[in-house]
Design a protein around this motif. Structure first.
Motif, mmCIF file in Angstrom:
data_model
loop_
_atom_site.group_PDB
_atom_site.id
_atom_site.type_symbol
_atom_site.label_atom_id
_atom_site.label_comp_id
_atom_site.label_asym_id
_atom_site.label_seq_id
_atom_site.Cartn_x
_atom_site.Cartn_y
_atom_site.Cartn_z
ATOM 1 N N LEU A 216 1.881 21.390 -1.599
ATOM 2 C CA LEU A 216 1.984 22.751 -2.123
ATOM 3 C C LEU A 216 1.873 22.790 -3.646
ATOM 4 C CD1 LEU A 216 4.819 24.255 0.128
ATOM 5 C CD2 LEU A 216 2.363 24.756 0.199
ATOM 6 N N VAL A 217 2.361 21.744 -4.307
ATOM 7 C CA VAL A 217 2.291 21.732 -5.775
ATOM 8 C C VAL A 217 0.931 21.251 -6.266
ATOM 9 C CG1 VAL A 217 4.769 21.424 -6.017
ATOM 10 C CG2 VAL A 217 3.284 19.409 -5.942
ATOM 11 N N GLY A 218 0.032 20.933 -5.347
ATOM 12 C CA GLY A 218 -1.333 20.607 -5.725
ATOM 13 C C GLY A 218 -1.624 19.159 -6.010
ATOM 14 N N LEU A 219 -0.772 18.223 -5.542
ATOM 15 C CA LEU A 219 -1.049 16.803 -5.758
ATOM 16 C C LEU A 219 -2.238 16.362 -4.906
ATOM 17 C CD1 LEU A 219 2.518 15.196 -5.869
ATOM 18 C CD2 LEU A 219 1.072 15.910 -7.775
ATOM 19 N N SER A 220 -3.024 15.455 -5.440
ATOM 20 C CA SER A 220 -4.187 14.959 -4.718
ATOM 21 C C SER A 220 -3.749 14.044 -3.575
ATOM 22 C CB SER A 220 -5.098 14.182 -5.665
ATOM 23 O OG SER A 220 -4.445 13.026 -6.160
ATOM 24 N N PRO A 221 -4.582 13.913 -2.526
ATOM 25 C CA PRO A 221 -4.214 13.016 -1.418
ATOM 26 C C PRO A 221 -3.962 11.581 -1.866
ATOM 27 C CG PRO A 221 -6.019 14.456 -0.772
ATOM 28 C CD PRO A 221 -5.807 14.680 -2.232
ATOM 29 N N ALA A 222 -4.762 11.091 -2.826
ATOM 30 C CA ALA A 222 -4.562 9.721 -3.297
ATOM 31 C C ALA A 222 -3.193 9.555 -3.937
ATOM 32 C CB ALA A 222 -5.666 9.353 -4.287
ATOM 33 N N ARG A 223 -2.778 10.546 -4.729
ATOM 34 C CA ARG A 223 -1.472 10.463 -5.384
ATOM 35 C C ARG A 223 -0.344 10.583 -4.375
ATOM 36 N NH1 ARG A 223 0.050 13.691 -10.961
ATOM 37 N NH2 ARG A 223 1.926 12.455 -11.468
ATOM 38 N N ILE A 224 -0.524 11.422 -3.373
ATOM 39 C CA ILE A 224 0.493 11.549 -2.328
ATOM 40 C C ILE A 224 0.650 10.238 -1.570
ATOM 41 C CG2 ILE A 224 1.051 12.704 -0.153
ATOM 42 C CD1 ILE A 224 -0.278 15.212 -1.245
ATOM 43 N N LEU A 225 -0.471 9.600 -1.264
ATOM 44 C CA LEU A 225 -0.422 8.346 -0.522
ATOM 45 C C LEU A 225 0.271 7.250 -1.321
ATOM 46 C CD1 LEU A 225 -3.971 8.258 1.129
ATOM 47 C CD2 LEU A 225 -1.776 8.552 2.282
ATOM 48 N N VAL A 226 -0.086 7.133 -2.598
ATOM 49 C CA VAL A 226 0.414 6.026 -3.410
ATOM 50 C C VAL A 226 1.859 6.252 -3.845
ATOM 51 C CG1 VAL A 226 0.090 4.766 -5.575
ATOM 52 C CG2 VAL A 226 -1.897 5.393 -4.195
ATOM 53 N N ARG A 227 2.181 7.461 -4.286
ATOM 54 C CA ARG A 227 3.490 7.693 -4.891
ATOM 55 C C ARG A 227 4.557 8.164 -3.906
ATOM 56 N NH1 ARG A 227 3.598 10.712 -10.522
ATOM 57 N NH2 ARG A 227 5.718 9.893 -10.245
ATOM 58 N N HIS A 228 4.167 8.714 -2.779
ATOM 59 C CA HIS A 228 5.153 9.288 -1.866
ATOM 60 C C HIS A 228 5.182 8.583 -0.505
ATOM 61 C CE1 HIS A 228 6.025 12.644 -4.589
ATOM 62 N NE2 HIS A 228 4.721 12.695 -4.827
ATOM 63 N N ILE A 229 4.030 8.391 0.100
ATOM 64 C CA ILE A 229 4.027 7.805 1.448
ATOM 65 C C ILE A 229 4.151 6.291 1.406
ATOM 66 C CG2 ILE A 229 2.638 7.504 3.529
ATOM 67 C CD1 ILE A 229 1.526 10.251 3.174
ATOM 68 N N LEU A 230 3.420 5.639 0.511
ATOM 69 C CA LEU A 230 3.419 4.174 0.474
ATOM 70 C C LEU A 230 4.819 3.576 0.328
ATOM 71 C CD1 LEU A 230 1.907 1.503 0.431
ATOM 72 C CD2 LEU A 230 1.518 1.817 -2.015
ATOM 73 N N PRO A 231 5.670 4.046 -0.603
ATOM 74 C CA PRO A 231 7.009 3.438 -0.704
ATOM 75 C C PRO A 231 7.842 3.561 0.568
ATOM 76 C CG PRO A 231 6.522 4.746 -2.663
ATOM 77 C CD PRO A 231 5.447 5.056 -1.652
ATOM 78 N N ASN A 232 7.560 4.568 1.391
ATOM 79 C CA ASN A 232 8.351 4.779 2.602
ATOM 80 C C ASN A 232 7.818 4.022 3.812
ATOM 81 O OD1 ASN A 232 10.447 7.003 1.931
ATOM 82 N ND2 ASN A 232 8.561 7.792 1.055
ATOM 83 N N VAL A 233 6.706 3.337 3.680
ATOM 84 C CA VAL A 233 6.166 2.561 4.802
ATOM 85 C C VAL A 233 6.174 1.065 4.489
ATOM 86 C CG1 VAL A 233 4.698 4.485 5.507
ATOM 87 C CG2 VAL A 233 3.766 2.727 4.006
ATOM 88 N N MET A 234 6.801 0.681 3.362
ATOM 89 C CA MET A 234 6.755 -0.720 2.943
ATOM 90 C C MET A 234 7.746 -1.608 3.683
ATOM 91 S SD MET A 234 4.335 -1.298 0.935
ATOM 92 C CE MET A 234 4.819 -2.931 0.363
ATOM 93 N N GLY A 235 8.747 -1.024 4.342
ATOM 94 C CA GLY A 235 9.710 -1.844 5.069
ATOM 95 C C GLY A 235 9.063 -2.721 6.130
ATOM 96 N N PRO A 236 8.357 -2.146 7.108
ATOM 97 C CA PRO A 236 7.666 -2.980 8.102
ATOM 98 C C PRO A 236 6.608 -3.900 7.497
ATOM 99 C CG PRO A 236 7.801 -0.692 8.826
ATOM 100 C CD PRO A 236 8.223 -0.710 7.395
ATOM 101 N N VAL A 237 5.979 -3.451 6.404
ATOM 102 C CA VAL A 237 4.945 -4.279 5.769
ATOM 103 C C VAL A 237 5.543 -5.563 5.218
ATOM 104 C CG1 VAL A 237 3.336 -4.387 3.823
ATOM 105 C CG2 VAL A 237 3.420 -2.349 5.256
ATOM 106 N N LEU A 238 6.741 -5.482 4.626
ATOM 107 C CA LEU A 238 7.395 -6.675 4.092
ATOM 108 C C LEU A 238 7.702 -7.679 5.196
ATOM 109 C CD1 LEU A 238 9.854 -5.097 1.494
ATOM 110 C CD2 LEU A 238 7.717 -6.314 1.040
ATOM 111 N N VAL A 239 8.106 -7.177 6.349
ATOM 112 C CA VAL A 239 8.379 -8.064 7.480
ATOM 113 C C VAL A 239 7.101 -8.758 7.936
ATOM 114 C CG1 VAL A 239 9.229 -8.179 9.841
ATOM 115 C CG2 VAL A 239 10.325 -6.639 8.206
#
Length: 318
Positions: A216-239
């Motif tokens: 809604l605030v106009g962030l680009s998909p790339a920025r959403i993926l890197v700054r918001h979604i990526l940190p929240n999916v790193m748990g299984p990735v570390l395993v």
């Protein structure tokens, strides 16, 4: 007139030290609660430090022919009959000190394993984020490629990619490209696990309120993926990365054992095992025994850390 009593809630507590905050961390507490995990962590740390400081610890440089003498070849370990006090674990057929060769070989194996995990993880995480966030035909293409690759064993894919790379680079220096070829071959054989895991987590996270707010605030998909979604999916990735580190080291050792890995002039643990296997039945048991034990201990310790991390980051087990 007496002074008003100070309420306990208004008294500011002293800032806690880093050690105090660390002691209350759930992950640290879980780690310290298991003696097996602590032992695995210490062994992994010792082996990692031994690999990093190999030039300072090793008596000789096995990569330097000037420090190796054929007259010292096939010398038993110091504690065995006929051993030489100069060589703790004996020497190989080239006169290389096995203790030094194992330290340097451990460094090579760990470097290949770490770079392979980073390379495969970067590809898998990127494709998983794109597939999970965009969906549609892009998701279908990426996942069908992943499904096809899953039908082949990782070692077979690594052998195929290694053979193709060597055919394309036949006019270049084999020793100079062997390290990079191994990293790419092993990394490409493991990207699917990251991609499938990250895709599933991304499909869940993209419907969360914080992602909708970012749109809604106009962030680009790339920025959403890197700054918001990526940190929240790193748990299984570390395993997955921890477990794949052990698999990558084993894959490198297998490729080197089959003769398509690093050359004898740049010995990894797999190369040392392949060389020692040729002398096993002639009585020079130490050439294959000590590199094999080092590889087994390293892989077991890393696997135990991976199992602990999987359980510690699993909310269903808390």
């Amino acid at each position: 007139m007496s002074k008003p009593a100070v309420e306990p809630s208004t008294i500011e507590s002293a800032p806690r030290s880093f050690i105090g905050r660390l002691a209350d961390n759930d992950l640290v507490a879980s780690f310290l609660s298991s003696k097996i995990t602590v032992a695995a962590g210490l062994i992994t740390l010792i082996l990692l430090l031994a690999a990093v400081f190999a030039p300072l610890i090793a008596p000789t440089n096995p990569f330097n022919p000037a420090t190796n003498f054929l007259i010292d070849s096939l010398t038993p370990p110091r504690f065995a009959a006929g051993g030489d006090p100069r060589f703790l674990l004996g020497t190989d057929d080239q006169g290389r000190d096995m203790w030094s060769a194992i330290l340097y070989g451990l460094r090579v194996s760990l470097l290949i394993g770490i770079f392979s995990v980073l390379f495969g993880g970067a590809i898998g995480i990127t494709l998983g984020l794109i597939a999970g966030y965009t969906g549609g035909w892009i998701d279908a293409i990426i996942m069908r490629i992943a499904d096809v690759q899953l039908t082949f064993p990782a070692i077979l894919i690594a052998l195929l990619l290694d053979g193709v790379a060597q055919a394309l680079l036949k006019n270049s220096n084999r020793e100079g490209t062997a390290f990079g070829v191994l990293v790419v071959s092993i990394g490409l054989s493991f990207w699917v696990q990251y991609a499938r895991t990250v895709r599933g987590s991304t499909m869940v996270e993209k419907n969360r309120d914080y992602v909708q707010a970012a749109r809604l605030v106009g962030l680009s998909p790339a920025r959403i993926l890197v700054r918001h979604i990526l940190p929240n999916v790193m748990g299984p990735v570390l395993v997955i990365a921890t477990i794949n580190l052990a698999l990558a080291i084993i894959t490198e050792a297998t490729l080197s054992f089959l003769g398509v890995g690093l050359p004898p002039t740049q010995p990894s643990l797999g190369t040392l095992i392949r060389i020692g296997q040729n002398f096993l039945f002639s009585g020079e048991w130490w050439i294959v025994t000590f590199p094999s034990l080092t590889l087994a201990i390293l892989v077991l310790a890393v696997n135990l850390l991976g199992d602990w991390l999987r359980d510690a980051l699993n909310p269903r087990l808390k």
